[in-house]
Enzyme design. Structure first.
Site, PDB file in Angstrom:
ATOM      1  CG  HIS A 217       8.703  -3.585  -4.330  1.00  0.00           C
ATOM      2  ND1 HIS A 217       7.839  -3.395  -3.273  1.00  0.00           N
ATOM      3  CD2 HIS A 217       8.340  -2.689  -5.265  1.00  0.00           C
ATOM      4  CE1 HIS A 217       7.006  -2.412  -3.549  1.00  0.00           C
ATOM      5  NE2 HIS A 217       7.284  -1.962  -4.753  1.00  0.00           N
ATOM      6  CG  PHE A 369       0.521  -7.637   3.320  1.00  0.00           C
ATOM      7  CD1 PHE A 369      -0.425  -8.594   3.565  1.00  0.00           C
ATOM      8  CD2 PHE A 369       1.697  -7.649   4.056  1.00  0.00           C
ATOM      9  CE1 PHE A 369      -0.218  -9.551   4.544  1.00  0.00           C
ATOM     10  CE2 PHE A 369       1.915  -8.595   5.041  1.00  0.00           C
ATOM     11  CZ  PHE A 369       0.942  -9.556   5.289  1.00  0.00           C
ATOM     12  NE  ARG A 434       7.806 -11.489   8.258  1.00  0.00           N
ATOM     13  CZ  ARG A 434       8.553 -10.479   7.820  1.00  0.00           C
ATOM     14  NH1 ARG A 434       9.236  -9.729   8.663  1.00  0.00           N
ATOM     15  NH2 ARG A 434       8.630 -10.228   6.538  1.00  0.00           N
TER      16      ARG A 434
HETATM   17 FE1  HAS Z   1       3.767  -2.235  -0.486  1.00  0.00          FE
HETATM   18  C1  HAS Z   1       5.474  -3.745   2.100  1.00  0.00           C
HETATM   19  C2  HAS Z   1       5.841   0.450  -0.323  1.00  0.00           C
HETATM   20  C3  HAS Z   1       2.239  -0.856  -3.288  1.00  0.00           C
HETATM   21  C4  HAS Z   1       2.223  -5.241  -1.150  1.00  0.00           C
HETATM   22  N1  HAS Z   1       3.827  -4.116   0.328  1.00  0.00           N
HETATM   23  C5  HAS Z   1       4.576  -4.525   1.414  1.00  0.00           C
HETATM   24  C6  HAS Z   1       4.300  -5.903   1.687  1.00  0.00           C
HETATM   25  C7  HAS Z   1       3.408  -6.333   0.731  1.00  0.00           C
HETATM   26  C8  HAS Z   1       3.109  -5.199  -0.103  1.00  0.00           C
HETATM   27  C9  HAS Z   1       2.865  -7.738   0.562  1.00  0.00           C
HETATM   28  O1  HAS Z   1       8.502   1.181   0.994  1.00  0.00           O
HETATM   29  C10 HAS Z   1       4.882  -6.714   2.837  1.00  0.00           C
HETATM   30  C11 HAS Z   1       6.065  -7.519   2.434  1.00  0.00           C
HETATM   31  C12 HAS Z   1       6.558  -8.322   3.596  1.00  0.00           C
HETATM   32  O2  HAS Z   1       6.032  -9.423   3.807  1.00  0.00           O
HETATM   33  O3  HAS Z   1       7.437  -7.859   4.316  1.00  0.00           O
HETATM   34  N2  HAS Z   1       3.964  -0.494  -1.560  1.00  0.00           N
HETATM   35  C13 HAS Z   1       4.863   0.467  -1.312  1.00  0.00           C
HETATM   36  C14 HAS Z   1       4.679   1.564  -2.269  1.00  0.00           C
HETATM   37  C15 HAS Z   1       3.651   1.187  -3.096  1.00  0.00           C
HETATM   38  C16 HAS Z   1       3.216  -0.107  -2.656  1.00  0.00           C
HETATM   39  C17 HAS Z   1       5.456   2.837  -2.344  1.00  0.00           C
HETATM   40  N3  HAS Z   1       2.458  -2.891  -1.911  1.00  0.00           N
HETATM   41  C18 HAS Z   1       1.967  -2.170  -2.976  1.00  0.00           C
HETATM   42  C19 HAS Z   1       1.110  -2.998  -3.757  1.00  0.00           C
HETATM   43  C20 HAS Z   1       1.107  -4.241  -3.168  1.00  0.00           C
HETATM   44  C21 HAS Z   1       1.963  -4.156  -2.015  1.00  0.00           C
HETATM   45  C22 HAS Z   1       0.393  -2.556  -5.003  1.00  0.00           C
HETATM   46  C23 HAS Z   1       0.417  -5.487  -3.560  1.00  0.00           C
HETATM   47  C24 HAS Z   1      -0.299  -5.649  -4.631  1.00  0.00           C
HETATM   48  N4  HAS Z   1       5.317  -1.723   0.677  1.00  0.00           N
HETATM   49  C25 HAS Z   1       6.057  -0.598   0.556  1.00  0.00           C
HETATM   50  C26 HAS Z   1       7.176  -0.639   1.515  1.00  0.00           C
HETATM   51  C27 HAS Z   1       7.086  -1.841   2.197  1.00  0.00           C
HETATM   52  C28 HAS Z   1       5.904  -2.503   1.656  1.00  0.00           C
HETATM   53  C29 HAS Z   1       8.218   0.359   1.748  1.00  0.00           C
HETATM   54  C30 HAS Z   1       8.046  -2.382   3.256  1.00  0.00           C
HETATM   55  C31 HAS Z   1       7.568  -2.085   4.603  1.00  0.00           C
HETATM   56  C32 HAS Z   1       8.446  -2.728   5.654  1.00  0.00           C
HETATM   57  O4  HAS Z   1       9.068  -1.974   6.400  1.00  0.00           O
HETATM   58  O5  HAS Z   1       8.515  -3.955   5.752  1.00  0.00           O
HETATM   59  C33 HAS Z   1       3.137   2.002  -4.284  1.00  0.00           C
HETATM   60  O6  HAS Z   1       3.181   1.215  -5.444  1.00  0.00           O
HETATM   61  C34 HAS Z   1       1.756   2.526  -4.054  1.00  0.00           C
HETATM   62  C35 HAS Z   1       1.336   3.507  -5.144  1.00  0.00           C
HETATM   63  C36 HAS Z   1      -0.156   3.623  -5.211  1.00  0.00           C
HETATM   64  C37 HAS Z   1      -0.855   4.748  -5.187  1.00  0.00           C
HETATM   65  C38 HAS Z   1      -2.357   4.678  -5.188  1.00  0.00           C
HETATM   66  C39 HAS Z   1      -2.983   5.089  -6.514  1.00  0.00           C
HETATM   67  C40 HAS Z   1      -4.462   4.897  -6.438  1.00  0.00           C
HETATM   68  C41 HAS Z   1      -5.216   4.287  -7.376  1.00  0.00           C
HETATM   69  C42 HAS Z   1      -6.673   4.100  -7.111  1.00  0.00           C
HETATM   70  C43 HAS Z   1      -7.537   5.112  -7.829  1.00  0.00           C
HETATM   71  C44 HAS Z   1      -8.944   4.977  -7.387  1.00  0.00           C
HETATM   72  C45 HAS Z   1     -10.032   5.218  -8.152  1.00  0.00           C
HETATM   73  C46 HAS Z   1     -11.372   4.992  -7.564  1.00  0.00           C
HETATM   74  C47 HAS Z   1      -9.951   5.678  -9.546  1.00  0.00           C
HETATM   75  C48 HAS Z   1      -0.213   6.076  -5.113  1.00  0.00           C
HETATM   76  C49 HAS Z   1      -4.646   3.816  -8.651  1.00  0.00           C
HETATM   77  C50 HAS Z   1     -11.990   6.261  -7.107  1.00  0.00           C
HETATM   78  C51 HAS Z   1     -12.779   6.010  -5.898  1.00  0.00           C
HETATM   79  C52 HAS Z   1     -13.291   6.924  -5.038  1.00  0.00           C
HETATM   80  C53 HAS Z   1     -14.005   6.465  -3.821  1.00  0.00           C
HETATM   81  C54 HAS Z   1     -13.152   8.380  -5.221  1.00  0.00           C
END
Ligand code: HAS
Length: 550
Positions: A217, A369, A434
Site C-alpha cells: 500500500h 488502479f 488476473r
Molecule cells: Fe488504491 C487497490 C484504497 C489511492 C493504487 N489501489 C489498489 C491497487 C492499486 C492501487 C495498484 O481499500 C490494486 C492492488 C492489487 O494489485 O491488488 N486507494 C485506496 C484509497 C486511496 C487509494 C482509500 N490507490 C490509490 C492511489 C494509487 C492506488 C493513489 C496509485 C497511485 N486501493 C484501495 C483499496 C484497495 C486498492 C482498499 C484494495 C482493493 C481490493 O479489494 O483488492 C486513497 O488514497 C484515495 C484518496 C484520494 C482522494 C482524491 C483527492 C483528489 C485530488 C484531485 C483534485 C483535483 C483537482 C483538479 C484539483 C480522496 C487530490 C480539479 C479538476 C476539475 C475537473 C474540477
C-alpha cells in the site's frame, strides 16, 4: 542549469524508465486483446507471463526510475550539485536497481516467473526472480540513502533552516519508501528465497501476503507523492503563482508517512486468518490517509483560483478560463488531477468493508488502479517528461513537439476513460481480474461481459489500443527530446525547471523534525501490525508447498 554529471545520472534513469514503459505498454495492448478473445498467443508465450511483465515493468520499474530521475534533478536544482560521494552512491544504486530489473525481466521472459507483480505465494517462481526483486529494492535504497546524504550535507551547512519544499518532499517520500520496503525485503529474504531455492519445503502464505501488503500500500504513495510534488511545486510556477501554503504542503506529506503504512490489510479484507478487529483498525487508518489527499485537492483549487484571479478572472468561475490551457505541461497535469477525483472516490469504495466484498478481485480494481497510478501519476510524469528531458539535454521543446504532446495526453485521457470505465462496470458485473479469457461455459453472467455498448471487453480493447497509440507518441517525444531535437542556443529556447517559490516564514520548524514523524509512524505500525503478525507466526497453519500453474 544543474551540473552536467547530475544531468547524466538523471538521464540514464529516465532512459531505463522509458525502455520499461515501451515494453510494458506493448504487453498491456496484448492483454486487452487476449481478454477479448481476439488474440491467441503462440504456445511459448503465456497470458500470465505478459501480465507479470506489464505489471512489473510499468508499476515497479517505469515509476521507480522516473521518480529517481525527478528526485535527482530536483534535489540538484533546489539544494545544489551532488558531491562526489553522493554521485558515486547514486550510480551504484542505479546499477543495482538496473541489475535487479534485467534479472527479473529475464526470468519473466523465460517463463520462470509468471507470478504477477504481487507474486502471491503459493505461486512459486524461480529463486532468481526473488533475488532480482531484492536487488531492485536494495538498489533503490542505495540511491535513496545517497539523496538523504546530500540533504544532510545541506542541513549541516544551513543549520536551523527549513529545507526547500522540493527537498523536504523528496526526503519524506524516501522515508516512506525505506520504511515500507522493510516488509517486502523481510518476506523475500526470509520466506521466498529459502523456499524457492529448496532450503525449506513450505511457506507461510498469510504472513507472506501480509508483509507484501505492508509494503504494497505505501508503494502506491511512493508513486503518488512525486506526482503531488509536481502539483505543489511545479504547477504554481506554470501558473505564475507561489505555493499556496508551505505548511499545508509539508503537513500533508508528513501525514502520508504516518498513515500510508499501517493500512495494508485493506487489500486483504476478504482473506481468512486476520481477525475483523485488525481489519477494522486498518480500515479506520485508511480513512485517515485520505485526509492529506483532500488537503492537496483544496490546495490545488486555491492555487488555481488565486492565479486565475491575478490574471483578471472575474465572477465565481471566471478564473478557470485564465489558466494556461495552451501549455501542455499544465494541461497534462490538470487532466491527471481530474482523473484522481473518481480514482480517489473509487479507493474510498474499495476501503469500505462491505463494498470491498463486491469489488475485490474483479476488474473494478483494475479500473481503479488505471485511474490512480495509470493516469493521475503516469500523466503527471508525462507532463514532467515534456520539460524535464529538454531541461537535462539542453535541447529545444519545439512547437511541433508541444502539439504532439497535446495529442498524446488527449489520446491517453480518451483511451483511459474508455478502458477504465468499462473495467469498473465489468467488475460490478462480476468479471474477474488476473484471469485470461474464458467463456465460463457460456454462463449467462459471463455472456453479459460481451454485451452492451460501453460496458464490454470490446470497449476495453478499443481503449487499450488508443492508449498504446498514445504511448508510442510519447516514446517519439522522448526520443526527440533526448537525441534529435535541435540544441537550444538562444536564451529563450532553453527549457527551465519550473520550481515555484514557497514562503517558509510561517512554517513551524517541528514540521521538519523527522524523529517526531518517523517515531509516530513506527508506533502506529506496531499498533496495527505487531499482534496480528505475531499471531500469524505463532499460530501458523501448515505452510504451503509451491505451485507452478503455468
Ligand atoms: Fe488504491 C487497490 C484504497 C489511492 C493504487 N489501489 C489498489 C491497487 C492499486 C492501487 C495498484 O481499500 C490494486 C492492488 C492489487 O494489485 O491488488 N486507494 C485506496 C484509497 C486511496 C487509494 C482509500 N490507490 C490509490 C492511489 C494509487 C492506488 C493513489 C496509485 C497511485 N486501493 C484501495 C483499496 C484497495 C486498492 C482498499 C484494495 C482493493 C481490493 O479489494 O483488492 C486513497 O488514497 C484515495 C484518496 C484520494 C482522494 C482524491 C483527492 C483528489 C485530488 C484531485 C483534485 C483535483 C483537482 C483538479 C484539483 C480522496 C487530490 C480539479 C479538476 C476539475 C475537473 C474540477
Amino acid at each position: 542549469m544543474i551540473a552536467a554529471q547530475d544531468r547524466k545520472l538523471a538521464l540514464w534513469n529516465i532512459g531505463v524508465a522509458y525502455i520499461a514503459f515501451l515494453i510494458g505498454t506493448l504487453c498491456g495492448l496484448l492483454q486487452v486483446f487476449i481478454r477479448n478473445d481476439a488474440l491467441q498467443l503462440p504456445s511459448w508465450l503465456d497470458y500470465y507471463q505478459i501480465l507479470t511483465a506489464h505489471g512489473v515493468l510499468l508499476a515497479l520499474i517505469y515509476t521507480a526510475f522516473f521518480i529517481f530521475a525527478f528526485f535527482i534533478t530536483g534535489m540538484s536544482k533546489s539544494i545544489g550539485s551532488f558531491g562526489p560521494k553522493v554521485r558515486l552512491f547514486s550510480w551504484i544504486g542505479f546499477a543495482v536497481t538496473t541489475a535487479g530489473t534485467v534479472l527479473a525481466t529475464i526470468m519473466i521472459v523465460s517463463g520462470e516467473a509468471s507470478v504477477l507483480y504481487t507474486f502471491y505465494a503459493p505461486l512459486k517462481a524461480s529463486g532468481w526472480y526473488y533475488v532480482a526483486l531484492a536487488l531492485y529494492v536494495v538498489g533503490t535504497w542505495i540511491t535513496s540513502f545517497a539523496l538523504v546524504g546530500h540533504y544532510i550535507v545541506w542541513k549541516k551547512k544551513n543549520k536551523g533552516q527549513l529545507s526547500p519544499l522540493f527537498a523536504f518532499m523528496t526526503i519524506t517520500t524516501i522515508a516512506l519508501w525505506i520504511i515500507a520496503g522493510l516488509g517486502v525485503v523481510a518476506t523475500v529474504l526470509f520466506q521466498y528465497i529459502p523456499w524457492a531455492f529448496g532450503m525449506v519445503d513450505t511457506i507461510n502464505v498469510e504472513l507472506s501476503r501480509s508483509l507484501f501488503w505492508y509494503f504494497g500500500h505505501p508503494l502506491v504513495y511512493f508513486w503518488l507523492l512525486p506526482a503531488y510534488m509536481a502539483w505543489y511545486v511545479v504547477v504554481p510556477k506554470l501558473l505564475g503563482a507561489k505555493v499556496f501554503s508551505d505548511s499545508l504542503a509539508r503537513l500533508s506529506f508528513v501525514l502520508f508517512i504516518l498513515f500510508s503504512i499501517p493500512v495494508g490489510f485493506h487489500h486483504q479484507l476478504t482473506e481468512p486468518g486476520i481477525s475483523n478487529f485488525w481489519k477494522f483498525l486498518q480500515v479506520c487508518l485508511t480513512f485517515m490517509v485520505i485526509i492529506p489527499s483532500l488537503m492537496t485537492a483544496f490546495s490545488m483549487f486555491a492555487t488555481f483560483e488565486i492565479a486565475g484571479r491575478k490574471k483578471g478572472g472575474k465572477g465565481l468561475f471566471g478564473w478557470f478560463t485564465k489558466l494556461p490551457w495552451k501549455d501542455v505541461r499544465f494541461t497534462s497535469i490538470f487532466i491527471a488531477m481530474a482523473f484522481f477525483i473518481p480514482g480517489g472516490a473509487g479507493g474510498i469504495i474499495n476501503a469500505s468493508f462491505q463494498l470491498n466484498e463486491v469489488v475485490h478481485n474483479t476488474l473494478w480494481i483494475v479500473g481503479h488502479f488505471h485511474i490512480t497510478v495509470g493516469t493521475p501519476v503516469a500523466m503527471t510524469f508525462m507532463g514532467l517528461t515534456f520539460w524535464m528531458i529538454p531541461y537535462l539535454t539542453g535541447r529545444k521543446f519545439t512547437k511541433s513537439m508541444q502539439k504532439l504532446g497535446f495529442i498524446q495526453v488527449i489520446t491517453w485521457a480518451i483511451g483511459m476513460l474508455l478502458m477504465s470505465t468499462s473495467q469498473h462496470i465489468l467488475g460490478l458485473l462480476g468479471a474477474p481480474r488476473r484471469t485470461a479469457y474464458s467463456g465460463y461455459n457460456n454462463h449467462p453472467s459471463a455472456l453479459e461481459w460481451f454485451d452492451g455498448i460501453l460496458t464490454n471487453h470490446v470497449t476495453m480493447a478499443i481503449g487499450g489500443s488508443i492508449l498504446f497509440l498514445s504511448a508510442m507518441i510519447l516514446i517519439y517525444i522522448v526520443v526527440m527530446s533526448m537525441f534529435i531535437s535541435p540544441k537550444a542556443v538562444r536564451e529563450e529556447d532553453f527549457v527551465e525547471f519550473p520550481m515555484a517559490e514557497s514562503d517558509k516564514e510561517n512554517t513551524p520548524k517541528w514540521l521538519e523534525n523527522w524523529w517526531i514523524w518517523i517515531g509516530i509512524a513506527f508506533v502506529l505500525i506496531i499498533i496495527a501490525y505487531a499482534i496480528p503478525l505475531s499471531g500469524m507466526i505463532h499460530h501458523a497453519p501448515p505452510g504451503s508447498e509451491g505451485f507452478r500453474t503455468w
